[in-house]
Enzyme design. Structure first.
Site, short mmCIF file in Angstrom:
data_model
loop_
_atom_site.label_atom_id
_atom_site.label_comp_id
_atom_site.label_asym_id
_atom_site.label_seq_id
_atom_site.Cartn_x
_atom_site.Cartn_y
_atom_site.Cartn_z
CD GLU A 1 -2.87 -1.25 2.18
OE1 GLU A 1 -3.97 -0.91 1.85
OE2 GLU A 1 -2.63 -1.22 3.25
CB CYS B 1 3.10 7.61 3.43
SG CYS B 1 3.51 5.83 4.22
CB CYS C 1 7.85 -4.60 8.41
SG CYS C 1 8.75 -4.27 9.56
CB CYS D 1 5.96 -1.89 15.79
SG CYS D 1 8.18 -1.85 15.34
CB CYS E 1 2.99 -1.34 12.98
SG CYS E 1 3.57 -1.36 11.32
CB CYS F 1 0.30 6.67 12.38
SG CYS F 1 1.54 5.90 13.46
FE1 SF4 Z 1 7.89 -2.29 10.57
FE2 SF4 Z 1 5.53 -1.30 11.49
FE3 SF4 Z 1 7.86 -1.11 13.25
FE4 SF4 Z 1 7.15 -0.09 10.55
S1 SF4 Z 1 6.36 0.74 13.33
S2 SF4 Z 1 9.01 -1.29 11.22
S3 SF4 Z 1 7.02 -1.20 8.81
S4 SF4 Z 1 6.74 -3.12 12.18
#
Ligand code: SF4
Length: 358
Positions: free
Chosen positions: A91, A105, A112, A116, A119, A340
């Site tokens: 995306e 963005c 990923c 996190c 996220c 976000c």
């Molecule tokens: Fe990966 Fe999301 Fe952490 Fe960014 S915020 S590094 S996309 S897990």
């Protein structure tokens, strides 16, 4: 078949000379058609001979990501779900700012690995790195889309805050930055590009800094190593103190500062004590802060809540009282899951660490 958009200018020259027996100067013409006039068909390259075009068609292809869906938020944010050549989904988000200026963005990985906890991309796990052509394909799609919008908004800034951790795909990021910078092509100066990292290794940070090809943003989100380990467990493998020390020697231009992104999570990292710890931490560098207000996903499993208005303001005021520049960024595009931490790249759902603009 060569993915021609995946060649840097120098690689294109080599390809034309060695593979097609062409003269070097052809690279300038073809490069402009690809990156400045956004053609998708070699036959549109009218100043290139028929014979060369035929050779190009035989040996190369121009592939743009396919737009699967386009979602438009009430606040003007636009999100594209894109399908790459192998079917992978990513995306990208266009965020409106003042005076018709748009910030895009960009994603740099499919999924990923950083995981996190706030996220949506992190929940996907890591699938693969994106190539330069896939990364910049997002920009081509955006430019084409914006050309058709009546108000002709300008694609002003690019932020690598979409899906993925840029420093874990640094080779392709560096190639992309060089191509973005090209005066014959997309013409994005380093001042209009920000690369955001949660901090994974000193080598990557140093390489990015020495290139001078983008501003640096840091996804910080916690003022202590202990709290960071809880909400960003993989990023916290690099001790916060060591990370800040590395940032202290990050090369900055005159008046340039490192932007720290701090996602305010209700009851987790938004107290006055956290604000005090944050001031102590970022004051060790030339810093400015973006305070991003968390958008709960609405899922029952979401462990986080939005901070209260009162706590947001108290947090911000404390930072300003200590002469730390802090701006509250309302995450845009929440209604289309483009805010976000919401990027997920599913055909039915919402996408990462991207937030605001301007
Ligand atoms: Fe990966 Fe999301 Fe952490 Fe960014 S915020 S590094 S996309 S897990």
């Amino acid at each position: 078949m060569v993915d021609i958009l995946n060649l840097t200018f120098e690689e294109l020259e080599t390809f034309l000379v060695e593979k097609l027996g062409e003269k070097k100067f052809r690279a300038r013409q073809i490069w402009q058609w690809l990156w400045n006039k956004y053609v998708r068909d070699f036959d549109q390259m009218t100043n290139v001979s028929k014979q060369t075009r035929a050779q190009l068609k035989e040996h190369a292809r121009i592939f743009w990501p396919e737009v699967v869906t386009t979602s438009k938020s009430q606040d003007g944010t636009t999100k594209f779900l894109l399908r790459l050549a192998d079917g992978a989904l990513v995306e990208t988000v266009l965020i409106p700012g003042s005076q018709g200026r748009i910030t895009q963005c960009l994603s740099c990985q499919v999924g990923c690995a950083m995981g996190c906890t706030f996220c949506a991309t992190g929940t996907l796990g890591f699938e693969r790195n994106m190539t330069m052509s896939e990364i910049l394909g997002q920009v081509l799609v955006a430019r084409e889309y914006l050309n058709d919008v009546a108000e002709r908004p300008i694609l002003r800034n690019l932020v690598f805050m979409g899906m993925g951790e840029p420093l874990l795909n640094l080779d392709e990021i560096m190639r992309s930055l060089h191509t973005l910078n090209s005066e014959l092509g997309l013409q994005f100066s380093p001042r209009r590009i920000t690369v955001s990292t949660c901090g994974v290794n000193p080598e990557g940070l140093r390489r990015l800094g020495e290139s001078g090809l983008a501003y640096l943003a840091v996804s910080l989100h916690a003022p202590t190593q202990e709290l960071r380990r809880t909400i960003m467990p993989k990023a916290a493998r690099w001790e916060l103190n060591d990370f800040i020390e590395a940032l202290q020697s990050y090369p900055l231009k005159t008046r340039e500062r490192i932007t720290f992104e701090y996602l305010l999570l209700g009851g987790v990292n938004d107290s006055l004590e956290h604000a005090k710890q944050l001031v102590r931490l970022v004051s060790r560098t030339k810093a400015k802060l973006n305070l991003i207000v968390y958008n709960p996903s609405g899922d029952e499993a979401d462990p986080y809540a939005a901070p209260t208005e009162e706590r947001i303001l108290a947090f911000e005021q404390y930072l300003w009282s200590k002469h730390v520049t802090a701006i509250i960024r309302k995450s845009k595009g929440a209604d289309i899951k483009a805010a976000c931490g919401q990027l997920k790249a599913a055909e039915t759902g919402g996408t990462p660490c991207c937030a605001q603009s301007d």
